[in-house]
Structure formats: structure tokens, C-alpha cells
Write a protein that holds these residues in place. Structure first.
Motif, PDB file in Angstrom:
ATOM      1  N   GLU A 147      26.013 -67.079-134.822  1.00  0.00           N
ATOM      2  CA  GLU A 147      25.659 -66.262-135.982  1.00  0.00           C
ATOM      3  C   GLU A 147      26.843 -65.359-136.333  1.00  0.00           C
ATOM      4  O   GLU A 147      27.404 -64.703-135.461  1.00  0.00           O
ATOM      5  N   ILE A 148      27.218 -65.355-137.604  1.00  0.00           N
ATOM      6  CA  ILE A 148      28.240 -64.436-138.104  1.00  0.00           C
ATOM      7  C   ILE A 148      27.512 -63.423-138.977  1.00  0.00           C
ATOM      8  O   ILE A 148      26.811 -63.805-139.915  1.00  0.00           O
ATOM      9  N   ARG A 149      27.702 -62.137-138.672  1.00  0.00           N
ATOM     10  CA  ARG A 149      27.044 -61.114-139.471  1.00  0.00           C
ATOM     11  C   ARG A 149      27.876 -59.841-139.480  1.00  0.00           C
ATOM     12  O   ARG A 149      28.709 -59.623-138.590  1.00  0.00           O
ATOM     13  N   PRO A 150      27.633 -58.988-140.495  1.00  0.00           N
ATOM     14  CA  PRO A 150      28.315 -57.692-140.512  1.00  0.00           C
ATOM     15  C   PRO A 150      27.893 -56.865-139.294  1.00  0.00           C
ATOM     16  O   PRO A 150      26.730 -56.887-138.892  1.00  0.00           O
ATOM     17  N   LEU A 151      28.846 -56.165-138.724  1.00  0.00           N
ATOM     18  CA  LEU A 151      28.534 -55.281-137.609  1.00  0.00           C
ATOM     19  C   LEU A 151      27.863 -54.022-138.130  1.00  0.00           C
ATOM     20  O   LEU A 151      28.171 -53.549-139.225  1.00  0.00           O
TER      21      LEU A 151
END
Length: 165
Positions: free
Chosen positions: A2-6
């Protein structure tokens, strides 16, 4: 993966991976382990809230395995530019497309910003895998900064790369 904003609540795990990168690959970053080790995690959490930047994390089974930061310039004459900083993927997660996914997500975000026409980054000249990754996304080398970093009396050059939309 999963790639997501921190988010602010990711600040502590971000600091852990940031310090790992600074320790294992000091030549890849302008900052140093010594400078950031004493920095409280809240500093990173505040950065995650900034309007002109996005910080993405790659997660595998809930574990942070890679990060990248995208910062938009705010000056009148340079607001058409953005920059990639602090790119790092843990050693065990490399060669699996994590880095490409992170950079692609940053590029996608930069393209969504009204008026942004280009993304810049600097990469250690000797880091062939990173340069190959950036080139595969469309970045081109446009210059070299000689002796960009100095670590323990050794100099490191950086290639300057840009992606123009």
C-alpha cells in the motif's frame, strides 16, 4: 503493498526508517544521522501537515518499507517546480518495485498541482540503480554538482535530474 500519504501518527515509524537510511546510506542524503537522531518525531508529523508537501510511505503488512517526499516550491518565480527528497527503501524491500511505486505516486501528485510543470531531484552520481529507476519514469540528467556532499573527508558528486511535464 500500500502506498499512502504519511500522517502525523506515522511520525515515529517514519523517524525509524529515516534514521536507518541516514545510517546505512549517508552519501544519499543531505542531512546526517547525527543531525536527525535527536529530533523529536513530532517534527516529522508537522511536516506531514504542510500544504506545499506530500510525504508518501510504502507499507507491506502494516510495516513501513519505503518513503519519499515531494515538495512544491512556493516562490513566485519558481512555483512551477517541485522537488523529490528523502527517497529511501529498506534493503529487504529493494528490487520489488517499491521505489518505482513511490516515485510514480509522487509524480502523479505533482501533476495534480495546478501550475507545476517539472520535478527536480539530486541523486548520488555513483548510484546506478537509483538513476536507472528515475530514468525509467522519465527523469533526465541535466547537470552534475561536483563535491555536493563531504563525509569523512570524502567527496560525493550528485547528478541533477528533472522530469518535465
Amino acid at each position: 503493498m500500500e502506498i499512502r500519504p504519511l500522517r502525523q501518527e506515522d511520525a515515529e515509524i517514519y523517524k525509524v526508517i529515516r534514521l536507518e537510511g541516514l545510517k546505512k546510506n549517508p552519501e544519499a542524503f543531505g542531512s546526517s544521522y547525527e543531525e536527525e537522531a535527536g529530533r523529536p518525531p513530532e517534527v516529522y508529523g508537522e511536516r506531514f501537515k504542510a500544504d506545499n508537501s506530500f510525504h508518501f510511505g510504502a507499507f507491506e503488512n502494516g510495516k513501513l518499507i519505503g518513503v519519499v517526499s515531494l515538495v512544491r516550491e512556493t516562490g513566485i518565480k519558481i512555483k512551477h517546480r517541485s522537488n523529490i527528497y528523502a527517497m529511501y527503501v529498506t534493503e529487504s524491500a529493494r528490487q520489488n518495485g517499491v521505489g518505482k511505486s513511490l516515485v510514480s505516486r509522487a509524480v502523479e501528485k505533482a501533476r495534480s498541482w495546478d501550475g507545476v510543470e517539472q520535478i527536480h531531484l539530486a541523486v548520488m552520481s555513483e548510484n546506478k540503480p537509483a538513476k536507472k529507476l528515475y530514468a525509467s519514469i522519465g527523469f533526465e540528467i541535466y547537470g552534475k554538482e561536483r563535491h555536493a556532499l563531504k563525509i569523512d573527508k570524502k567527496y560525493y558528486d550528485e547528478d541533477l535530474m528533472a522530469l518535465f511535464f
